[in-house]
Design an enzyme around this catalytic site. Structure first.
Site, PDB file in Angstrom:
ATOM      1  N   ASP A  28       0.861  -1.169   0.000  1.00 42.66           N
ATOM      2  CA  ASP A  28       0.000   0.000   0.000  1.00 42.66           C
ATOM      3  C   ASP A  28       0.910   1.236   0.000  1.00 42.66           C
ATOM      4  OD1 ASP A  28      -2.420   1.588   0.456  1.00 42.66           O
ATOM      5  OD2 ASP A  28      -1.645   1.831   2.484  1.00 42.66           O
ATOM      6  N   ASP A  57      -0.328   5.136   0.844  1.00 42.47           N
ATOM      7  CA  ASP A  57      -0.663   6.125   1.881  1.00 42.47           C
ATOM      8  C   ASP A  57      -0.584   5.538   3.274  1.00 42.47           C
ATOM      9  OD1 ASP A  57      -1.197   8.526   0.532  1.00 42.47           O
ATOM     10  OD2 ASP A  57      -3.168   7.844  -0.057  1.00 42.47           O
ATOM     11  N   GLU A  70      -0.597  11.133   4.788  1.00 44.20           N
ATOM     12  CA  GLU A  70      -1.969  11.517   5.097  1.00 44.20           C
ATOM     13  C   GLU A  70      -2.054  12.864   5.820  1.00 44.20           C
ATOM     14  OE1 GLU A  70      -4.325  10.233   3.736  1.00 44.20           O
ATOM     15  OE2 GLU A  70      -4.218   8.073   3.586  1.00 44.20           O
ATOM     16  N   GLY A  83     -10.704   6.733  -0.604  1.00 42.68           N
ATOM     17  CA  GLY A  83     -10.872   7.509  -1.817  1.00 42.68           C
ATOM     18  C   GLY A  83     -11.160   8.961  -1.522  1.00 42.68           C
ATOM     19  N   ARG A 113     -14.442  10.750   0.114  1.00 45.37           N
ATOM     20  CA  ARG A 113     -14.261  11.398   1.411  1.00 45.37           C
ATOM     21  C   ARG A 113     -14.852  12.806   1.377  1.00 45.37           C
ATOM     22  NH1 ARG A 113      -8.506  10.582   2.191  1.00 45.37           N
ATOM     23  NH2 ARG A 113      -9.197   8.422   2.320  1.00 45.37           N
ATOM     24  N   HIS A 169     -11.674  17.693  -5.787  1.00 46.56           N
ATOM     25  CA  HIS A 169     -10.713  16.593  -5.797  1.00 46.56           C
ATOM     26  C   HIS A 169      -9.670  16.780  -6.894  1.00 46.56           C
ATOM     27  CE1 HIS A 169      -9.350  12.309  -6.306  1.00 46.56           C
ATOM     28  NE2 HIS A 169      -9.159  12.539  -5.021  1.00 46.56           N
ATOM     29  N   LYS A 192      -7.284  19.366  -5.549  1.00 47.51           N
ATOM     30  CA  LYS A 192      -6.510  18.777  -4.457  1.00 47.51           C
ATOM     31  C   LYS A 192      -5.398  17.884  -4.993  1.00 47.51           C
ATOM     32  CE  LYS A 192      -5.597  15.006  -1.954  1.00 47.51           C
ATOM     33  NZ  LYS A 192      -5.359  13.603  -2.385  1.00 47.51           N
ATOM     34  N   THR A 244      -5.478   2.727  -3.239  1.00 43.94           N
ATOM     35  CA  THR A 244      -6.711   3.385  -3.663  1.00 43.94           C
ATOM     36  C   THR A 244      -6.445   4.797  -4.164  1.00 43.94           C
ATOM     37  OG1 THR A 244      -7.137   4.191  -1.431  1.00 43.94           O
ATOM     38  CG2 THR A 244      -8.102   2.070  -2.023  1.00 43.94           C
ATOM     39  N   ASP A 304      -1.373  -0.659   6.345  1.00 45.82           N
ATOM     40  CA  ASP A 304      -1.347   0.110   7.593  1.00 45.82           C
ATOM     41  C   ASP A 304      -2.715   0.229   8.246  1.00 45.82           C
ATOM     42  OD1 ASP A 304      -2.095   1.975   5.373  1.00 45.82           O
ATOM     43  OD2 ASP A 304      -2.344   3.349   7.049  1.00 45.82           O
TER      44      ASP A 304
END
Length: 228
Positions: A10, A12, A19, A53, A57, A80, A83, A121, A177
């Protein structure tokens, strides 16, 4: 303790601490640019991470603060995109770094000839620049939230990695995680090594074969050493 056929990471919160000081910062900058009053502090963003996602979110947040479903979806789509662009700027500025001990593990797997892949993701628009800048050409197959229809805890990203590589699930391990990530990998038939971060220390990671506080934990190093 069969030799590993592959390790699937993974991104993030796992490979990088992205994050709190990456995505959260980018979301808040996008809010400010758009003239919106919304801001996500550190605890609020931790709660929102239960929703996988970024667009999902955002839509969930906008709905929770009183916007109509149509407006929430419209704002989420618009915000998004911006961002993601801001996240790329943070990556290019070197603001996102590997978690301590990650490079050493990757070196160990490289030396052992173990293929390494990614199942995330996150959207490809920022995942690829981040992987290139922080890790270089380490990973053979990278599956992102752009490539699969369902996000974690769906196993879709992991199943797509297995499909593309032909690796046997029972000889592959996922490194995750979060609870959603562990559930996704287990549903795809992979064993899991879970590595907590500040946001996921209270997650239920009981589906993992090993749970570590970080990549420098001796039990994690020993687990991989026995299988490389």
């Amino acid at each position: 303790m069969n030799r590993l056929a592959a390790v699937v990471f993974d991104v993030d919160g796992t490979l990088v601490d992205s994050e709190r000081d990456g995505h959260r910062v980018a979301f808040n900058a996008a809010f400010e640019e758009a003239g919106l009053p919304d801001r996500w502090d550190i605890p609020t963003y931790g709660r929102l991470l239960r929703i996988t996602g970024g667009a999902r979110r955002l839509a969930s947040w906008f709905g929770s603060v009183g916007r109509s479903p149509d407006e929430a979806e419209r704002l989420a789509k618009r915000l998004h995109g911006r961002k993601t662009a801001i996240m790329r700027e943070l990556i290019e500025a070197g603001k996102i770094e590997a978690r301590p001990g990650v490079h050493r593990l990757l070196d160990q797997l490289d030396a052992g000839g173990v293929p390494m892949h990614v199942a995330t993701t996150g959207t490809r628009a920022w995942v690829e620049p981040l992987l290139d800048r922080v890790f270089g050409p380490r990973f053979q197959v990278v599956v992102t939230g752009t490539d699969v229809p369902d996000l974690k805890p769906s196993p879709a990203a992991y199943l797509e990695v297995l499909r593309r590589t032909g690796c046997p699930a029972d000889r592959s391990v996922a490194v995750e995680d979060s609870q959603n990530g562990v559930r996704a990998a287990v549903a795809a038939g992979l064993r899991v090594v879970a590595v907590h971060n500040d946001y996921t220390h209270d997650d239920d990671l009981s589906g993992a074969e090993l749970i570590a506080a970080g990549f420098e934990d001796p039990p994690l190093s020993a687990w991989f050493q026995q299988r490389v």
